[in-house]
Design an enzyme around this catalytic site. Structure first.
Site: not given
Lengths: 139, 432
Positions: B130, B226, B229, B252, B390
């Site tokens: 991202h 990261d 997700q 999220k 993104c």
């Protein structure tokens, strides 16, 4: 004798008023996209891209016999339909007529409420771009 | 609404009843919310926790000499402990509250860059990151004269890792075999930081983070993950992963927007310089010299998003009460069904077909622009995301300008997937 902008806008409002549901409305817009006389490929330059649209929209204006003529294209069909609708309204008029025209017909068509904020911004950006051309040609 | 393919013990209707927004209509049609990778909806337990904080004990934390402040402070620190347990961090003070994944990664890149990067050093990211895990590293590289290097991906949307002859793909990745040249192009002796997505937001690919981290660690490279997700969909155990830093967002994982976490291994957080200055992060301030507070406050300048933290704590409790694994199994059934039924549409191609995926389906349809498809799905009550998500460099890898992405959550149903597929067929017919 050209039809005044306000009258074309009213015709569009009447046309869209006939549609009962979203599918008819969008099919009409797609039909307009398919009927749009597209921009000369040599005009599909980055300089002619309308900023603020999610998909790519090219808009070119030129002055012919004192009137501003617009041609446009987009890689997305619905966006192309929207720009076709605007070309139908604003193309072929004098700069002064274009600059003096209201854009409230967009709300009367009921299109804005069906557009995402991004698309609504894109639509405003297209109108602004057309008015910029008119302003440049009015000098 | 639910097919026999889904575990009968999983009560999706009772779960849906906890999410008030799912009863809404859009354009006169029942909402089908498939934009969960952008943000998930919130259960009433989260909404009520935030509401209760503002109604009953709104106050600043760690500052007031009064009862409400004590209650707010206790609620915030309880949330921190819930998060610690949820990701299996060793210490609660390894959980730093931030504004979200983007803020966490900016802090990671800024602070770690200052600690580790020298001219000529390298930061390794992947082609599926991202922008939030690219741009902050570009800033850091520019500031310190370092270079950004990129792990490429395959056509399936998996990391294109070196294949070692005679060994199956992936196991043993990056391990220098006796008698062979070290793997070129990826880790070098100048690599200082590996920054990698646990799960790709666009493709759904689950990356072999544990194996990559282990190899990086062997080479003394700092590792940043990261987890935006992954956090709502996979069990995340930071000790098992072994990473130094792990970033994620509350919104999220069923919590409010504007709150997130940067987990950091204590020893590294101690060495990292603070990234923002201000209240709460200091020990003692004079105009000559300031000394900093201990962890986690060194990284939490200013009044935090207290309501968000409390909402995040409530979200963690909600996830644990429902069971992440049961929810993930349901999402997998949705993914399988969506993949199968979407693939049957003429001219539709799924972007991201990795062997290991979370519930994300990105696709393109020949002759149809994603933004048109998104608009016509919206008209039918179906919320998806369209565009580059993104991840512009990833779009360039696939030579596309964008995709339509449906991303699933535990409250989605097989019936909703069928509705999306029918709506997609209808839209495609209109657009061709």
């Amino acid at each position: 004798m050209t039809t005044p902008i306000a009258q074309i806008q009213q015709e569009l409002v009447d046309e869209f008023a006939m549609f009962q549901d979203w599918q008819d409305r969008y099919e009409h817009l797609i039909g307009m996209a398919k009927g749009l006389q597209t921009i000369d490929p040599s005009r599909k330059l980055d300089d002619n891209l309308v900023r603020g649209c999610q998909s790519r929209v090219w808009l070119h204006g030129e002055k012919v016999d004192g009137k501003v003529c617009f041609t446009a294209d987009s890689d997305a069909l619905i966006t192309k339909g929207i720009v076709a609708l605007l070309v139908r309204v604003y193309s072929g008029h004098t700069p002064q007529e274009i600059l003096g025209a209201s854009s409230e017909f967009i709300d009367r068509i009921g299109l804005r409420q069906h557009l995402s904020p991004n698309r609504a911004n894109g639509l405003s950006a297209m109108i602004d771009q057309m008015k910029h051309y008119a302003l440049a040609f009015s000098a | 609404m639910i097919s026999p393919a889904v575990n009968a013990a999983y009560d999706v209707e009772s779960l849906r009843a906890e999410f008030p927004v799912l009863g809404e209509q859009v354009h006169g049609k029942s909402l089908v919310y498939f934009d969960n990778a952008a943000t998930t909806q919130k259960p009433k337990q989260v909404i009520e926790a935030v509401d209760h904080y503002y109604r009953a004990y709104n106050s600043n934390v760690h500052r007031g000499a009064h009862m409400l402040s004590s209650l707010a402070t206790e609620a915030q620190e309880n949330a921190r402990e819930a998060l610690r347990a949820h990701i299996n961090a060793r210490r609660a003070h390894e959980v730093v509250f931030t504004a979200g994944t983007t803020a966490s990664l900016n802090m990671a890149a800024g602070s770690l860059g200052q600690l580790l990067l020298k001219p000529g050093d390298e930061v390794l990211v992947t082609a599926m990151e991202h922008h939030a895990n690219i741009v902050p590293w570009q800033f850091a590289c520019e500031r310190h004269g370092a270079k950004l290097k990129v792990v490429p991906i395959t056509g399936e949307g998996e990391l294109d890792l070196p294949v070692i002859p005679g060994l199956p793909r992936n196991p043993g990745l990056f391990t220098d075999q006796p008698g062979q040249a070290p793997n070129p192009g990826l880790f070098t002796d100048r690599t200082k930081i590996l920054a990698i997505a646990h799960v790709s937001n666009t493709l759904g690919t689950i990356n072999p983070v544990k194996e990559l981290v282990a190899e990086a660690k062997r080479r003394g490279i700092a590792t940043v993950v990261d987890g935006a997700q992954a956090i709502a969909h996979l069990p995340v155990d930071v000790q098992d992963l072994g990473c130094d830093l792990y970033a994620f967002s509350g919104h999220k994982m069923y919590a409010p927007t504007g709150i997130g976490v940067l987990y950091g291994r204590e020893e590294l957080l101690e060495q990292m310089p603070p990234w923002s200055g201000g209240g709460e992060m200091i020990d003692r301030v004079t105009f000559e010299r300031t000394t900093y507070a201990g962890l986690p406050f060194k990284f939490e300048a200013g009044t935090p998003h207290i309501a968000g933290i409390i909402g995040l704590g409530a979200a963690v409790n909600w996830i644990e009460s429902r069971g992440k694994e049961a929810m993930a199994a349901h999402e997998e059934a949705l993914l399988e069904h969506a993949t199968e039924t979407l693939s049957a549409i003429d001219g539709l191609r799924i972007i991201g077909t990795a062997a290991k995926k979370v519930g994300v389906v990105s696709f393109v349809v020949e002759g149809v622009h994603h933004s048109d498809l998104g608009t016509l799905l919206d008209q039918q009550g179906i919320a998806v995301r369209t565009g580059h998500h993104c991840t512009q460099p990833l779009m360039q890898c696939f030579n596309i300008t964008g995709t339509t992405r449906a991303s699933f959550a535990p409250y989605n149903t097989i019936g909703e997937v069928d509705a999306m597929v029918a709506a997609t067929r209808r839209a495609v017919n209109m657009l061709r």
